[in-house]
Design a protein around this motif. Structure first.
Motif, PDB file in Angstrom:
ATOM      1  N   PRO A  83       0.804  -1.219   0.000  1.00 43.26           N
ATOM      2  CA  PRO A  83       0.000   0.000   0.000  1.00 43.26           C
ATOM      3  C   PRO A  83       0.840   1.275   0.000  1.00 43.26           C
ATOM      4  CG  PRO A  83       0.218  -0.755   2.245  1.00 43.26           C
ATOM      5  CD  PRO A  83       0.972  -1.736   1.374  1.00 43.26           C
ATOM      6  N   PHE A  84       2.129   1.153  -0.210  1.00 44.88           N
ATOM      7  CA  PHE A  84       3.007   2.320  -0.192  1.00 44.88           C
ATOM      8  C   PHE A  84       2.940   3.038  -1.531  1.00 44.88           C
ATOM      9  CE2 PHE A  84       4.792  -0.966   2.529  1.00 44.88           C
ATOM     10  CZ  PHE A  84       4.805  -0.306   3.746  1.00 44.88           C
ATOM     11  N   SER A  85       3.118   4.351  -1.491  1.00 50.44           N
ATOM     12  CA  SER A  85       3.138   5.102  -2.740  1.00 50.44           C
ATOM     13  C   SER A  85       4.576   5.208  -3.235  1.00 50.44           C
ATOM     14  CB  SER A  85       2.537   6.492  -2.536  1.00 50.44           C
ATOM     15  OG  SER A  85       3.175   7.156  -1.486  1.00 50.44           O
ATOM     16  N   GLY A  86       4.720   5.271  -4.541  1.00 49.08           N
ATOM     17  CA  GLY A  86       6.056   5.453  -5.110  1.00 49.08           C
ATOM     18  C   GLY A  86       6.535   6.864  -4.833  1.00 49.08           C
ATOM     19  N   PHE A  87       7.809   7.078  -5.103  1.00 47.93           N
ATOM     20  CA  PHE A  87       8.312   8.436  -4.934  1.00 47.93           C
ATOM     21  C   PHE A  87       9.469   8.706  -5.884  1.00 47.93           C
ATOM     22  CE2 PHE A  87      10.527   6.011  -1.634  1.00 47.93           C
ATOM     23  CZ  PHE A  87      11.841   6.368  -1.830  1.00 47.93           C
ATOM     24  N   SER A  88       9.732   9.974  -6.064  1.00 48.41           N
ATOM     25  CA  SER A  88      10.788  10.436  -6.950  1.00 48.41           C
ATOM     26  C   SER A  88      11.801  11.231  -6.158  1.00 48.41           C
ATOM     27  CB  SER A  88      10.213  11.344  -8.043  1.00 48.41           C
ATOM     28  OG  SER A  88       9.289  10.645  -8.824  1.00 48.41           O
ATOM     29  N   GLY A  89      12.981  11.334  -6.695  1.00 45.40           N
ATOM     30  CA  GLY A  89      14.011  12.128  -6.049  1.00 45.40           C
ATOM     31  C   GLY A  89      15.290  12.119  -6.850  1.00 45.40           C
ATOM     32  N   ASN A  90      16.301  12.711  -6.278  1.00 40.95           N
ATOM     33  CA  ASN A  90      17.617  12.741  -6.901  1.00 40.95           C
ATOM     34  C   ASN A  90      18.566  11.864  -6.112  1.00 40.95           C
ATOM     35  OD1 ASN A  90      17.008  14.678  -8.990  1.00 40.95           O
ATOM     36  ND2 ASN A  90      16.898  16.183  -7.358  1.00 40.95           N
ATOM     37  N   GLY A  91      19.539  11.328  -6.801  1.00 40.66           N
ATOM     38  CA  GLY A  91      20.504  10.478  -6.137  1.00 40.66           C
ATOM     39  C   GLY A  91      21.889  10.638  -6.727  1.00 40.66           C
ATOM     40  N   GLU A  92      22.862  10.133  -5.986  1.00 40.37           N
ATOM     41  CA  GLU A  92      24.260  10.203  -6.407  1.00 40.37           C
ATOM     42  C   GLU A  92      24.776   8.781  -6.611  1.00 40.37           C
ATOM     43  OE1 GLU A  92      28.569  11.601  -4.644  1.00 40.37           O
ATOM     44  OE2 GLU A  92      26.743  12.328  -3.682  1.00 40.37           O
ATOM     45  N   ILE A  93      25.383   8.550  -7.755  1.00 39.27           N
ATOM     46  CA  ILE A  93      25.929   7.234  -8.070  1.00 39.27           C
ATOM     47  C   ILE A  93      27.254   7.071  -7.344  1.00 39.27           C
ATOM     48  CG2 ILE A  93      26.796   5.749  -9.920  1.00 39.27           C
ATOM     49  CD1 ILE A  93      24.781   7.313 -11.748  1.00 39.27           C
ATOM     50  N   LYS A  94      27.326   6.030  -6.496  1.00 39.69           N
ATOM     51  CA  LYS A  94      28.514   5.785  -5.680  1.00 39.69           C
ATOM     52  C   LYS A  94      29.483   4.812  -6.335  1.00 39.69           C
ATOM     53  CE  LYS A  94      27.519   8.361  -2.201  1.00 39.69           C
ATOM     54  NZ  LYS A  94      28.377   9.473  -1.841  1.00 39.69           N
ATOM     55  N   TRP A  95      28.969   3.859  -7.093  1.00 40.99           N
ATOM     56  CA  TRP A  95      29.799   2.888  -7.797  1.00 40.99           C
ATOM     57  C   TRP A  95      29.007   2.375  -8.998  1.00 40.99           C
ATOM     58  CZ3 TRP A  95      27.542  -1.814  -8.386  1.00 40.99           C
ATOM     59  CH2 TRP A  95      26.565  -2.179  -7.477  1.00 40.99           C
ATOM     60  N   GLN A  96      29.711   1.819  -9.981  1.00 43.18           N
ATOM     61  CA  GLN A  96      29.039   1.225 -11.128  1.00 43.18           C
ATOM     62  C   GLN A  96      29.866   0.095 -11.697  1.00 43.18           C
ATOM     63  OE1 GLN A  96      28.754   3.887 -14.617  1.00 43.18           O
ATOM     64  NE2 GLN A  96      29.543   5.457 -13.258  1.00 43.18           N
ATOM     65  N   LEU A  97      29.168  -0.852 -12.306  1.00 45.37           N
ATOM     66  CA  LEU A  97      29.787  -2.058 -12.833  1.00 45.37           C
ATOM     67  C   LEU A  97      29.028  -2.487 -14.077  1.00 45.37           C
ATOM     68  CD1 LEU A  97      31.711  -4.562 -12.359  1.00 45.37           C
ATOM     69  CD2 LEU A  97      29.794  -5.549 -11.103  1.00 45.37           C
ATOM     70  N   GLN A  98      29.738  -2.782 -15.141  1.00 41.56           N
ATOM     71  CA  GLN A  98      29.108  -3.244 -16.369  1.00 41.56           C
ATOM     72  C   GLN A  98      29.011  -4.766 -16.354  1.00 41.56           C
ATOM     73  OE1 GLN A  98      27.857  -1.304 -18.962  1.00 41.56           O
ATOM     74  NE2 GLN A  98      27.043  -3.214 -19.716  1.00 41.56           N
ATOM     75  N   ASP A  99      27.805  -5.294 -16.493  1.00 41.68           N
ATOM     76  CA  ASP A  99      27.566  -6.732 -16.626  1.00 41.68           C
ATOM     77  C   ASP A  99      27.439  -7.009 -18.121  1.00 41.68           C
ATOM     78  OD1 ASP A  99      26.667  -9.335 -16.711  1.00 41.68           O
ATOM     79  OD2 ASP A  99      25.000  -9.029 -15.314  1.00 41.68           O
TER      80      ASP A  99
END
Length: 121
Positions: free
Chosen positions: A68-84
Motif C-alpha cells: 500500500p506504499f506510494s512510489g516516490f521520486s528524487g535525486n541520487g548520487e551514483i557511488k559505484w558502477q559495474l558493467q555486466d
C-alpha cells in the motif's frame, strides 16, 4: 576486512525509472530497470544500458514501491558502477540525496516488514 553497512538492506525486485542528464553529450537519457537491494540510504539499480560508465554521477529516479506504499521520486548520487557485459546491464549503487519524512518512513516500514518475513521463513 568486511565493510560494515550503515543501513539495513533487503533484497527486492522493484521497478525504477531513471533520467540522467549530461552536459557532455547535452541530452537526457531516460531508461527503466529494477532495484535489487534497498535501504533507507540508497539502492542497487540494474539498467539495460551498454557502455562502460554513465555520463554523469547523479540522476533523477522514480521508484515504484509495492502497495500500500506510494512510489516516490528524487535525486541520487551514483557511488559505484559495474558493467555486466554478459547480461548487457549496467549495475550501480545509488545514494539518496534527500528523502522526505514520509518517504523515509515508507522505506523503513518496507525494510522492517521484509526483514521480518525473512526471519520467519
Amino acid at each position: 576486512m568486511t565493510r560494515r553497512r550503515k543501513h539495513s538492506r533487503v533484497d527486492v525486485n522493484i521497478p525504477v525509472s531513471c533520467r540522467f542528464s549530461s552536459d557532455k553529450i547535452q541530452k537526457n537519457i531516460f531508461t527503466t530497470g529494477s532495484v535489487s537491494d534497498l535501504s533507507v540510504g540508497g539502492m542497487k539499480v540494474s539498467l539495460p544500458l551498454s557502455g562502460d560508465s554513465l555520463p554523469t554521477a547523479s540522476l533523477h529516479y522514480n521508484l515504484q514501491l509495492p502497495a500500500p506504499f506510494s512510489g516516490f521520486s528524487g535525486n541520487g548520487e551514483i557511488k559505484w558502477q559495474l558493467q555486466d557485459k554478459r547480461n548487457q546491464r549496467l549495475l550501480f549503487g545509488l545514494s539518496f540525496s534527500s528523502l522526505s519524512e514520509d518517504q523515509q518512513k515508507d522505506l523503513e516500514s518496507i525494510i522492517d516488514e521484509l526483514n521480518e518475513d525473512t526471519v520467519k521463513s
